[in-house]
Write a protein that holds these residues in place. Structure first.
Motif, mmCIF file in Angstrom:
data_model
loop_
_atom_site.group_PDB
_atom_site.id
_atom_site.type_symbol
_atom_site.label_atom_id
_atom_site.label_comp_id
_atom_site.label_asym_id
_atom_site.label_seq_id
_atom_site.Cartn_x
_atom_site.Cartn_y
_atom_site.Cartn_z
ATOM 1 N N ASP A 37 0.839 -1.207 0.000
ATOM 2 C CA ASP A 37 0.000 0.000 0.000
ATOM 3 C C ASP A 37 0.871 1.252 0.000
ATOM 4 N N TYR A 38 1.996 1.179 0.721
ATOM 5 C CA TYR A 38 2.926 2.320 0.742
ATOM 6 C C TYR A 38 3.494 2.595 -0.652
ATOM 7 N N SER A 39 3.956 1.538 -1.322
ATOM 8 C CA SER A 39 4.588 1.733 -2.630
ATOM 9 C C SER A 39 3.563 2.139 -3.691
ATOM 10 N N ASN A 51 3.852 5.445 -6.001
ATOM 11 C CA ASN A 51 3.654 5.421 -7.450
ATOM 12 C C ASN A 51 2.649 6.485 -7.885
ATOM 13 N N LEU A 52 1.563 6.599 -7.137
ATOM 14 C CA LEU A 52 0.538 7.599 -7.438
ATOM 15 C C LEU A 52 1.104 9.010 -7.300
ATOM 16 N N TYR A 87 8.832 -0.230 -4.367
ATOM 17 C CA TYR A 87 8.280 0.556 -5.475
ATOM 18 C C TYR A 87 9.124 0.383 -6.737
ATOM 19 N N LEU A 88 10.436 0.532 -6.611
ATOM 20 C CA LEU A 88 11.328 0.435 -7.765
ATOM 21 C C LEU A 88 11.297 -0.954 -8.390
ATOM 22 N N HIS A 95 8.663 -3.003 -8.422
ATOM 23 C CA HIS A 95 7.351 -3.416 -8.924
ATOM 24 C C HIS A 95 6.691 -2.453 -9.914
ATOM 25 N N PHE A 96 7.108 -1.196 -9.941
ATOM 26 C CA PHE A 96 6.425 -0.214 -10.772
ATOM 27 C C PHE A 96 7.346 0.344 -11.853
ATOM 28 N N GLU A 97 6.768 0.672 -12.985
ATOM 29 C CA GLU A 97 7.523 1.380 -14.013
ATOM 30 C C GLU A 97 7.833 2.785 -13.503
ATOM 31 N N HIS A 98 9.041 3.259 -13.776
ATOM 32 C CA HIS A 98 9.439 4.570 -13.264
ATOM 33 C C HIS A 98 10.541 5.143 -14.147
ATOM 34 N N ASN A 99 10.888 6.404 -13.887
ATOM 35 C CA ASN A 99 11.958 7.048 -14.654
ATOM 36 C C ASN A 99 12.989 7.699 -13.735
#
Length: 315
Positions: A105-107, A111-112, A141-142, A144-148
């Motif tokens: 839930d934190y990550s 992301n949001l 977060y890094l 599991h989620f797409e990021h830049n």
């Protein structure tokens, strides 16, 4: 580079508070579960954005000095209080209880925040900076989620925890069992509402000036106060720790480890660094857990390493 100092911290409070009041843009982000409090500031000559994922108990109000310092070094700064702490929403009736239903839930919140706030106001290079529990959030977060993000800087990340004399397998069993039996919202054994330890007894920092300012801030703003953790939080955290060996992050990582840490288990830092070729680990001699709030002789080298890391990953 400009470095804030313990000696001038009190005399700079008016300037820092003016920065907080007049320069930082503060608002709330709507999430499916509640509102997250966040803030950001964009200096005219900003070259890199730093997004901060703070530790447990922490929030924007505690990070005023660091945000002001980074801003004066031409970093755009972004920070959001995690759910369950700071000025963000809290799920339980007793607002002192540190609680989360599941660690992801934190990550998901991070992301949001990154998508809706950070990317809406900044399109340049970004570095994710985190501390303690915020480091665990950042790493998940890094993974599991797409990021830049160009890189991630971890201060004493909570990749494993000390269980204060209770064997870890037993602590995990108790947290899991209590959660399954319906006690997930109950304080874990020995946990209480917020209390302010005397400086001599604290395990967070050896900087008297920064510790007293932190406690003064929380005394004057009781809504910031957060106590111990619930069985649900503990169970969620142990589940995250158990997943660490399956998580991988490909961007450059810097791990700052506090030599005298009594909160997180430093062995997990070395374990992570050993299985990630893209990770650098540095141990800070004589440091307690909160490296960003330590004495100048510890904090300045830490920030120097942060600035050098940011330059190396964004060049």
């Amino acid at each position: 580079m400009f470095y804030s100092s313990e000696r001038d911290l009190q005399s700079n409070q008016l300037t820092i508070n003016n920065f907080y009041t007049k320069t930082l843009i503060k608002a709330y982000l709507e999430t499916p579960s509640g509102q997250l409090f966040y803030a950001y500031a964009l200096p005219d000559n900003a070259h890199t954005a730093i997004v901060i994922s703070a530790g447990r108990l922490e929030g924007l109000d505690k990070y005023k000095e660091l945000l002001w310092e980074l801003y004066n070094n031409n970093f755009a700064v972004f920070i959001a209080d995690h759910q369950g702490q700071g000025r963000s929403y809290r799920q339980l009736k007793n607002k002192h209880k540190g609680h989360v239903n599941q660690f992801k839930d934190y990550s998901a919140d991070l992301n949001l925040f990154n998508k809706r706030v950070v990317d809406a106001h900044w399109q340049g290079s970004k570095v994710l900076v985190s501390h303690s529990m915020g480091g665990a959030v950042a790493f998940e977060y890094l993974a599991h989620f797409e990021h830049n993000f160009s890189g991630a800087f971890f201060s004493a990340p909570m990749l494993d925890i000390y269980t204060r004399g209770i064997p870890k397998p037993l602590a995990k069993f108790v947290a899991s069992t209590a959660t399954q039996l319906g006690f997930k919202n109950t304080y874990a054994l020995g946990q209480t509402d917020y209390t302010a330890d005397e400086f001599a007894l604290n395990t967070l920092t050896s900087s008297l000036e920064r510790y007293e300012l932190f406690r003064k801030t929380y005394h004057e703003e009781p809504l910031l106060q957060l106590g111990g953790v619930t069985y649900g939080w503990l169970n969620a955290t142990f589940a995250f720790i158990s997943s660490m060996d399956t998580l991988n992050v490909s961007i450059p990582l810097y791990i700052a480890s506090a030599q005298n840490d009594e909160i997180v288990d430093n062995n997990a830092h070395y374990k992570l660094a050993n299985r990630h070729d893209n990770a650098v680990l540095e141990s800070f001699t004589g440091a307690k857990h909160e490296l960003f709030f330590e004495r100048d002789e510890i904090r300045k080298p830490l920030l120097t390493s942060l600035y050098q890391f940011c330059e190396s990953v964004t060049a």
